[in-house]
Enzyme design. Structure first.
Site, PDB file in Angstrom:
ATOM      1  N   TYR A  68      62.236  75.831   4.636  1.00  0.00           N
ATOM      2  CA  TYR A  68      63.150  74.916   5.321  1.00  0.00           C
ATOM      3  C   TYR A  68      63.220  75.301   6.800  1.00  0.00           C
ATOM      4  O   TYR A  68      63.387  76.474   7.140  1.00  0.00           O
ATOM      5  CB  TYR A  68      64.560  74.985   4.714  1.00  0.00           C
ATOM      6  CG  TYR A  68      64.651  74.392   3.329  1.00  0.00           C
ATOM      7  CD1 TYR A  68      64.906  73.038   3.153  1.00  0.00           C
ATOM      8  CD2 TYR A  68      64.454  75.182   2.200  1.00  0.00           C
ATOM      9  CE1 TYR A  68      64.979  72.480   1.880  1.00  0.00           C
ATOM     10  CE2 TYR A  68      64.519  74.640   0.923  1.00  0.00           C
ATOM     11  CZ  TYR A  68      64.775  73.284   0.765  1.00  0.00           C
ATOM     12  OH  TYR A  68      64.836  72.745  -0.489  1.00  0.00           O
ATOM     13  N   SER A  69      63.115  74.290   7.668  1.00  0.00           N
ATOM     14  CA  SER A  69      63.273  74.535   9.101  1.00  0.00           C
ATOM     15  C   SER A  69      64.703  74.977   9.388  1.00  0.00           C
ATOM     16  O   SER A  69      65.659  74.428   8.830  1.00  0.00           O
ATOM     17  CB  SER A  69      62.973  73.264   9.898  1.00  0.00           C
ATOM     18  OG  SER A  69      61.625  72.870   9.734  1.00  0.00           O
TER      19      SER A  69
ATOM     20  N   CYS B 291      58.707  66.460  13.938  1.00  0.00           N
ATOM     21  CA  CYS B 291      59.098  67.064  12.663  1.00  0.00           C
ATOM     22  C   CYS B 291      59.731  66.011  11.756  1.00  0.00           C
ATOM     23  O   CYS B 291      60.590  65.252  12.184  1.00  0.00           O
ATOM     24  CB  CYS B 291      60.090  68.210  12.905  1.00  0.00           C
ATOM     25  SG  CYS B 291      60.448  69.184  11.426  1.00  0.00           S
TER      26      CYS B 291
ATOM     27  N   GLU C  15      55.057  69.396  12.726  1.00  0.00           N
ATOM     28  CA  GLU C  15      55.419  69.958  11.432  1.00  0.00           C
ATOM     29  C   GLU C  15      55.940  68.824  10.569  1.00  0.00           C
ATOM     30  O   GLU C  15      57.098  68.423  10.682  1.00  0.00           O
ATOM     31  CB  GLU C  15      56.487  71.040  11.610  1.00  0.00           C
ATOM     32  CG  GLU C  15      56.744  71.878  10.375  1.00  0.00           C
ATOM     33  CD  GLU C  15      57.645  73.055  10.668  1.00  0.00           C
ATOM     34  OE1 GLU C  15      58.891  72.879  10.627  1.00  0.00           O
ATOM     35  OE2 GLU C  15      57.132  74.152  10.951  1.00  0.00           O
TER      36      GLU C  15
ATOM     37  N   TYR D 229      55.785  66.627   6.597  1.00  0.00           N
ATOM     38  CA  TYR D 229      55.672  66.881   5.158  1.00  0.00           C
ATOM     39  C   TYR D 229      55.679  65.580   4.372  1.00  0.00           C
ATOM     40  O   TYR D 229      55.985  64.532   4.925  1.00  0.00           O
ATOM     41  CB  TYR D 229      56.822  67.776   4.683  1.00  0.00           C
ATOM     42  CG  TYR D 229      58.156  67.448   5.318  1.00  0.00           C
ATOM     43  CD1 TYR D 229      58.954  66.422   4.806  1.00  0.00           C
ATOM     44  CD2 TYR D 229      58.615  68.141   6.440  1.00  0.00           C
ATOM     45  CE1 TYR D 229      60.168  66.106   5.393  1.00  0.00           C
ATOM     46  CE2 TYR D 229      59.840  67.845   7.023  1.00  0.00           C
ATOM     47  CZ  TYR D 229      60.601  66.830   6.505  1.00  0.00           C
ATOM     48  OH  TYR D 229      61.813  66.524   7.084  1.00  0.00           O
TER      49      TYR D 229
END
Length: 365
Positions: free
Chosen positions: A146-147, A323, A363, A365
């Site tokens: 987790y960021s 992100c 980044e 996902y």
């Protein structure tokens, strides 16, 4: 040295296990979490601030000195993998509160863990979380990354906490069964006082540039806002002896509904504090459209500033950070391809150069 910020905070009694359904985490001067006031006061290592002004007269103008870029990824002070799955750190939950409205499509929670300063991290890094329990094969669950959503000083300004922004994952599979994400539901259900197993910190891709005069364009969807909240707190909510942001921070945040806008009050407060240094644009896909009637996704909002963004991208002190959901990347590439072509530039090649110069950071996902 950072940390010209100190804070004092009181936490609820250990008997308290419930939190309000929605809490705003807003001001650098006073931050209210679970109606517990948190006060910051500026300080310096010596207890005073000294301004020095000098004037130099020359008979001939000298050429400007070339600014040498410092690599953010080569900084030896960045800690990586202090804690691994075989020797994790046990953190304690201080606060866990829902930050989306009750009518939002899905829940997102902001959580603060006590680390006692044992998990040092930088803005832009991530931590791993190992949820309790075992998987279907009877083995311990694997970690999820987790960021980090807090600055290196943390939400309480003492460098002893780490915060995450987590969306509760719940969906229906092809068989019509409701599936709950193992780690996200574990985290969102945590109560104050609970323990959680963490690893890390990890990652250098999303570290902030060292140049305090840089232009930093941040593109986020949903919980992809996490690293940018950490950036922006350092820029606008904190005082540092070795860092004062004088550049331009431009945030684009894409969400489905207005009740899904994360940390909106915080960002608006930053805008009030530094209108010349912070630009803020929301893209609310289910509620906003452009002049063509198209849904307002993040790339749609960016397209409204396409020429300006392209001019910024041609400067060597502009940094792009992205992100969130992977789908956003193609939409942004599509905008850049046509803009670059107008200048006779191949976007694919140009993006490679930007990545090599640490100016294009992704980044997803």
């Amino acid at each position: 040295m950072a940390a010209a910020v100190t804070a004092a905070v009181s936490f609820p009694s250990s008997k308290s296990s419930s939190l309000p359904s929605r809490t705003s985490i807003v001001s650098p001067d006073r931050i209210t979490l679970k109606k517990v006031p948190l006060y910051y006061r500026d300080a310096s290592a010596s207890g005073r601030v000294v301004s020095i002004r000098a004037q130099v007269t020359t008979t001939e103008a000298a050429p400007p000195a070339k600014v040498v870029k410092e690599s953010k990824k080569q900084d030896e002070g960045v800690v990586v993998n202090k804690y691994k799955p075989k020797n994790p750190y046990t953190a304690r939950v201080l606060l866990n509160t829902k930050i989306t409205g009750d009518d939002a499509p899905g829940e997102t929670w902001h959580m603060v863990f006590s680390t006692e300063g044992e998990v040092p991290y930088r803005e832009g890094q991530s931590v791993g979380v190992i949820p309790d329990g075992i998987d279907k094969n009877g083995k311990p669950h694997k970690l999820r990354l987790y960021s980090i959503a807090s600055s290196a000083l943390g939400d309480f300004g003492d460098s002893k906490t780490v915060s995450l922004c987590v969306k509760r994952l719940v969906y229906t599979n092809d068989q019509g069964e409701i599936v709950k994400g193992v780690c996200s539901n574990f985290l969102c259900d945590l109560k104050p006082g609970s323990e959680v197993t963490v690893t890390g910190p990890v990652g250098k891709e999303m570290l902030m540039p060292k140049d305090p005069n840089a232009t930093i364009v941040m593109l986020a969807t949903g919980t992809g806002i996490a690293p940018f909240r950490s950036f922006l707190w350092k820029m606008f909510f904190e005082k540092h002896e070795d860092y004062k942001f004088n550049g331009l921070a431009w945030l684009f945040l894409g969400v489905p509904t207005g009740s899904s806008l994360l940390y909106k009050e915080e960002f608006e407060k930053m805008k009030e504090k530094a209108p010349e240094n912070f630009r803020l644009d929301f893209a609310v896909s289910r509620e906003q459209t452009n002049e063509k009637g198209e849904k307002m996704y993040i790339q749609t909002r960016m397209a409204q500033y396409a020429e300006e963004l392209w001019e910024l991208l041609k400067k060597d002190n502009t940094y792009i950070y992205m992100c969130g959901l992977k789908g956003m990347e193609k939409g942004i590439d599509d905008i850049m391809v046509s803009l670059a072509a107008k200048d006779g530039i191949d976007w694919t090649d140009y993006k490679k150069k930007l990545k090599k110069a640490e100016q294009w950071n992704v980044e997803v996902y």
